[in-house]
Motif scaffolding. Structure first.
Motif, PDB file in Angstrom:
ATOM      1  N   ARG A 238     -49.942  29.474  33.081  1.00  0.00           N
ATOM      2  CA  ARG A 238     -49.408  28.612  34.139  1.00  0.00           C
ATOM      3  C   ARG A 238     -48.510  29.407  35.084  1.00  0.00           C
ATOM      4  NH1 ARG A 238     -48.422  24.410  31.101  1.00  0.00           N
ATOM      5  NH2 ARG A 238     -46.334  25.125  30.499  1.00  0.00           N
TER       6      ARG A 238
ATOM      7  N   VAL B   5     -55.170  24.310  33.143  1.00  0.00           N
ATOM      8  CA  VAL B   5     -53.963  24.987  33.636  1.00  0.00           C
ATOM      9  C   VAL B   5     -53.990  25.094  35.165  1.00  0.00           C
ATOM     10  CG1 VAL B   5     -52.712  27.183  33.674  1.00  0.00           C
ATOM     11  CG2 VAL B   5     -53.530  26.238  31.505  1.00  0.00           C
TER      12      VAL B   5
ATOM     13  N   ALA C  22     -51.211  23.517  37.712  1.00  0.00           N
ATOM     14  CA  ALA C  22     -50.438  24.377  38.622  1.00  0.00           C
ATOM     15  C   ALA C  22     -50.706  24.068  40.090  1.00  0.00           C
ATOM     16  CB  ALA C  22     -50.748  25.842  38.340  1.00  0.00           C
TER      17      ALA C  22
END
Length: 314
Positions: free
Chosen positions: A57, A108, A112
């Motif tokens: 991340r 992820v 993000a």
């Protein structure tokens, strides 16, 4: 609705970021044991999986911050048949872990805020044996047969590219490139160099690239160098046409040789600013390079500094 397919590094001149040394970060920054230097099995542990999410991340958020694509190079370096057996995995179980890695990266990226068109999923392959040894060397046909299994799993799981890291053998690189071509996936072939600026098996980088290209009709999309330091591999990259095939670097933080690094028992992070300056010099000398990450001893701190150096006004 299908996800937009991202451009790959050989299709554009834009800069791509990728990660650092996930194994060394997990070992020394989070205290996880990695038998046989294998990280993929951590996804069977919820606590370890959260650490893996944290690690990737940070990198995905860096890509969002700098406006670049990010290559999620999967933590499946040791998720091939022989290494999987050492860890107790059946063929089916190993394939499931490879798929699980790629699925996690999509999650992820979404968390993000990295859009699909900037999210590159790369199935990572490591050598069948010791990356730094010169014992049994696979022939090209043997390597193609061995690695085809993992590459087929990557294709089924929706990988965009196959990246083979830390190779020291022309024959194994040839086999991987052929297996990727047969699976209709582009490949990135990454060699590692010793202090004498040659592969451990004796070839120069120029000789290795020429041999693989000749044996595969230039099927690799591009080449890389990893697990070496710029002070070691930089002088092996002249301004010559063959060097234009190298589009990516994932350098170690330390200048120490492979054998010493493996026996230290602690992390050598060195100076991220100094490493970033060396990357900027390499990019200035070789503007075709556009994939930048790290390897042993590096993490998102190093990649942030590298991105700042590369994207700063000239």
């Amino acid at each position: 609705m299908p996800r937009p397919a991202p451009l790959l590094p050989h299709q554009t001149d834009g800069i791509f970021l990728t990660d650092g040394g996930n194994e060394t970060w997990l070992m020394y920054k989070r205290g996880f044991e990695l038998p046989h230097f294998s990280a993929f099995h951590l996804l069977s542990d919820p606590v370890a999986t959260e650490a893996v999410r944290e690690y990737y991340r940070h990198f995905a958020e860096l890509a969002v911050r700098f406006g670049t694509p990010f290559i999620f190079c999967s933590m499946t370096y040791r998720a091939s048949r022989d290494w999987g057996r050492l860890l107790g995995y059946s063929g089916e179980g190993l394939a499931e872990m490879n798929r699980r890695c790629l699925d996690l990266y999509r999650e992820v990226a979404s968390e993000a805020g990295l859009p699909p068109e900037k999210t590159v999923i790369s199935g990572c392959i490591g050598p069948k044996g010791d990356a730094y040894g010169t014992g049994h060397r696979l022939g090209a046909a043997e390597a193609e047969d061995y690695h085809a299994e993992q590459i087929a799993t990557f294709r089924e799981a929706g990988a965009h590219v196959v990246t083979a890291l830390t190779l020291n053998s022309v024959e194994e690189a040839t086999g991987i490139a052929r297996a990727a071509r047969a699976a209709r996936l582009p490949s990135a072939i990454s060699f590692t160099l010793e202090k004498d600026r040659k592969l451990a098996t004796g070839a120069t980088l120029e000789e290795a690239i020429a041999a693989v290209d000749a044996a595969t009709e230039s099927s690799p999309a591009y080449y890389m160098v990893n697990c070496s330091h710029p002070l070691d591999f930089g002088p092996a990259l002249p301004r010559a046409p063959w060097a234009g095939r190298i589009r990516g670097i994932r350098a170690n933080a330390s200048t120490l040789d492979h054998g010493t690094l493996c026996q230290l028992g602690h992390l050598e992070e060195s100076d991220p600013d100094e490493l970033a300056a060396q990357y900027r010099e390499l990019r200035a000398a070789h503007p075709e390079m556009n994939v930048f990450g790290g390897f042993c001893g590096t993490d998102y701190v190093h990649i942030a500094k590298i991105a700042e150096a590369l994207l700063a006004p000239a």
